[in-house]
Design an enzyme around this catalytic site. Structure first.
Site, PDB file in Angstrom:
ATOM      1  N   THR A 164     -20.331   6.486  12.852  1.00 61.66           N
ATOM      2  CA  THR A 164     -19.101   7.267  12.761  1.00 61.66           C
ATOM      3  C   THR A 164     -19.423   8.733  12.528  1.00 61.66           C
ATOM      4  OG1 THR A 164     -16.963   7.493  11.657  1.00 61.66           O
ATOM      5  CG2 THR A 164     -18.846   6.952  10.263  1.00 61.66           C
TER       6      THR A 164
ATOM      7  N   LYS B 298     -17.294  10.063   8.359  1.00 57.56           N
ATOM      8  CA  LYS B 298     -17.641   9.835   6.967  1.00 57.56           C
ATOM      9  C   LYS B 298     -18.676  10.881   6.534  1.00 57.56           C
ATOM     10  CE  LYS B 298     -16.069   5.067   6.650  1.00 57.56           C
ATOM     11  NZ  LYS B 298     -15.266   5.054   7.882  1.00 57.56           N
TER      12      LYS B 298
ATOM     13  N   HIS C 161     -21.430   3.291   7.279  1.00 60.61           N
ATOM     14  CA  HIS C 161     -21.509   3.779   5.897  1.00 60.61           C
ATOM     15  C   HIS C 161     -22.928   4.199   5.514  1.00 60.61           C
ATOM     16  CE1 HIS C 161     -17.386   2.978   4.545  1.00 60.61           C
ATOM     17  NE2 HIS C 161     -17.429   2.025   5.443  1.00 60.61           N
TER      18      HIS C 161
ATOM     19  N   ARG D  57       0.834  -1.202   0.000  1.00 60.08           N
ATOM     20  CA  ARG D  57       0.000   0.000   0.000  1.00 60.08           C
ATOM     21  C   ARG D  57       0.866   1.249   0.000  1.00 60.08           C
ATOM     22  NH1 ARG D  57      -5.548  -1.531   2.956  1.00 60.08           N
ATOM     23  NH2 ARG D  57      -5.420  -3.783   2.729  1.00 60.08           N
TER      24      ARG D  57
ATOM     25  N   SER E 134     -22.062 -13.374  14.197  1.00 62.17           N
ATOM     26  CA  SER E 134     -21.449 -12.310  13.394  1.00 62.17           C
ATOM     27  C   SER E 134     -21.540 -12.621  11.907  1.00 62.17           C
ATOM     28  CB  SER E 134     -19.983 -12.146  13.802  1.00 62.17           C
ATOM     29  OG  SER E 134     -19.317 -11.207  13.003  1.00 62.17           O
TER      30      SER E 134
ATOM     31  N   THR F 255      -8.593  -6.535   2.631  1.00 58.66           N
ATOM     32  CA  THR F 255      -9.833  -5.768   2.717  1.00 58.66           C
ATOM     33  C   THR F 255     -10.946  -6.458   1.941  1.00 58.66           C
ATOM     34  OG1 THR F 255      -8.508  -3.753   2.884  1.00 58.66           O
ATOM     35  CG2 THR F 255     -10.842  -3.487   2.406  1.00 58.66           C
TER      36      THR F 255
ATOM     37  N   THR G 106      -9.040   6.236  27.315  1.00 53.38           N
ATOM     38  CA  THR G 106      -8.707   6.986  26.111  1.00 53.38           C
ATOM     39  C   THR G 106      -9.034   8.465  26.290  1.00 53.38           C
ATOM     40  OG1 THR G 106      -9.150   5.076  24.694  1.00 53.38           O
ATOM     41  CG2 THR G 106      -9.151   7.210  23.638  1.00 53.38           C
ATOM     42  N   THR G 107      -8.116   9.328  25.899  1.00 58.80           N
ATOM     43  CA  THR G 107      -8.378  10.761  25.926  1.00 58.80           C
ATOM     44  C   THR G 107      -9.576  11.080  25.039  1.00 58.80           C
ATOM     45  OG1 THR G 107      -6.049  11.248  26.322  1.00 58.80           O
ATOM     46  CG2 THR G 107      -7.394  13.032  25.431  1.00 58.80           C
TER      47      THR G 107
ATOM     48  N   SER H 273     -19.417  -1.939   3.026  1.00 53.01           N
ATOM     49  CA  SER H 273     -18.771  -0.856   2.274  1.00 53.01           C
ATOM     50  C   SER H 273     -18.034  -1.301   1.023  1.00 53.01           C
ATOM     51  CB  SER H 273     -17.787  -0.112   3.185  1.00 53.01           C
ATOM     52  OG  SER H 273     -16.752  -0.976   3.621  1.00 53.01           O
TER      53      SER H 273
END
Length: 409
Positions: A245, A248, A217, A21, A137, A365, A277-278, A189
């Site tokens: 999210t 996006k 998505h 990549r 799943s 992917t 986590t901050t 996606s």
């Protein structure tokens, strides 16, 4: 141990398979999306049109979003200063969580630094809350869901992609008394197909399972207020946990879950991925809240309609050229190349010769043999941009003999 030798072997495998990549250095220009500047390795620059971004509606450039971010930055400074439990909860975080809970018709929402972390942290924590939990799943669930399910230490079952009959078999084979959760997506996606939400909810009711949907998505882009496919189909009330999210369609950064107040409180209290986590910078939270609020309005629906129109136009044009396009009726436009070397070569030529930036999508992917270029049109990809892409694909596909028989046969 020869560290460099081990690293060389690992990297060379990727080069040999044609799936190493390469990052493309681009500089987005405010107000010019989807146009940007490509900064080449030799130090020169060239204009490009971005065709693979996930800022699906161009909200990362929207004046209301930018104004909200500037206001919060001027008022509070850059960072949040800590975790949510220790000095990192501000009025901006609470306002955004309220917007998200309202968006999805849930009692509460919980912010994370990304949707990946939201999936991973939530799915790995749920077995602590429901001892003995079995998670069912979908085979094509996102890597973040897979990772969270693997790490949770509980039992898991994988059902064939969108195969409700197979899911039923797996549910029926397990003890009815054991807690169960079905994890799936609304829009997948890579192929752009939809999950069978109603059928899965019916099975969840029958077997007493929790429903967990990833709408990453879809949020912002489907439904009358942009809450996703579950809203579009009138099914939000049947989903127990919604993952989304802010990076996006909402054009900013971060992830979240929306659920009942008790579910959110339990995840907040037990998930290490949240606790340690901050928190998001206040300016980011402010921009995301402005974006969510805007996309709930009729003006947001105008963008959604325009987005679907542009996606439909592009698919129609590419189909007219005879390209191997996958079309499940969503906004995702994947063109199958079927070979990682050819996919990278086509991507490079589009960039070098035509100023069209679309990254190759290779294994892991997508499965080997299904390598593709995944185009993501937006409301601001107009006729000129679509014409330019179609001309470039026509010239390169013909010149390189990249047809379905040679590359996917």
């Amino acid at each position: 141990m020869d560290i460099d030798a081990h690293l060389d072997r690992a990297l060379n495998r990727l080069h040999d398979e044609g799936r190493y990549r390469t990052f493309i250095d681009i500089e987005r220009t405010k107000g010019q999306f989807p146009h940007a500047i490509w900064r080449k390795p030799d130090g020169t620059t060239a204009p490009v049109t971005v065709w693979c971004g996930n800022d699906y509606l161009g909200m990362g450039q929207h004046p209301e979003v930018l104004a909200a971010m500037h206001g919060a930055l001027d008022a509070t400074g850059a960072g949040s200063g800590g975790t949510r439990n220790i000095s990192g909860t501000t009025v901006y975080h609470k306002r955004l969580e309220a917007e998200l809970a309202d968006l999805h018709g849930k009692e509460a929402a919980l912010l994370f630094t990304s949707a990946y972390i939201a999936n991973d942290a939530t799915l790995s924590t749920l077995p602590k809350l429901f001892p003995g939990l079995i998670i069912y799943s979908d085979a094509l669930n996102h890597a973040s869901m897979i990772e969270g399910i693997r790490r949770n230490g509980g039992a898991r079952r994988v059902f064939r992609h969108n195969d409700v009959a197979h899911l039923r078999e797996l549910l029926a084979a397990d003890d009815p008394a054991i807690p169960k959760l079905i994890a799936f997506e609304s829009v997948y996606s890579m192929d752009g197909d939809f999950g069978p939400i109603k059928a899965i909810c019916d099975l969840a009711d029958e077997f007493g399972a929790i429903t967990y949907i990833d709408e990453v998505h879809a949020v912002g882009m489907y439904g009358p207020r942009g809450a996703g496919v579950a809203e579009r189909d009138g099914l939000m009330g049947r989903i127990d946990i919604i993952n989304g999210t802010l990076a996006k369609a909402f054009g900013v950064f971060g992830g979240y879950i929306a659920a009942s107040a008790k579910m959110v409180d339990a995840v907040r209290s037990y998930a290490p991925g949240f606790i340690f986590t901050t928190s998001l910078p206040p300016a980011v939270a402010a921009g995301a809240a402005a974006s969510v609020a805007f996309l709930k309005t009729p003006a947001g629906q105008v963008l959604r309609d325009r987005h679907q129109e542009q996606a439909a136009k592009l698919k129609l044009r590419l189909k007219g050229m005879g390209l191997p396009l996958i079309d499940h009726g969503s906004h995702i436009v994947p063109v199958i190349v079927g070979n990682p070397v050819h996919c990278k070569a086509l991507s490079d030529m589009l960039l070098d010769r035509y100023g069209i930036y679309v990254q190759p999508i290779n294994y892991p992917t997508v499965p080997r043999g299904t390598e593709r270029l995944r185009f993501t049109p937006s409301p601001v990809h107009g006729k000129a941009e679509i014409d330019g892409l179609v001309r470039a694909m026509d010239a390169l596909w013909s010149a390189c003999a990249l047809n379905r028989a040679e590359l996917t046969g």
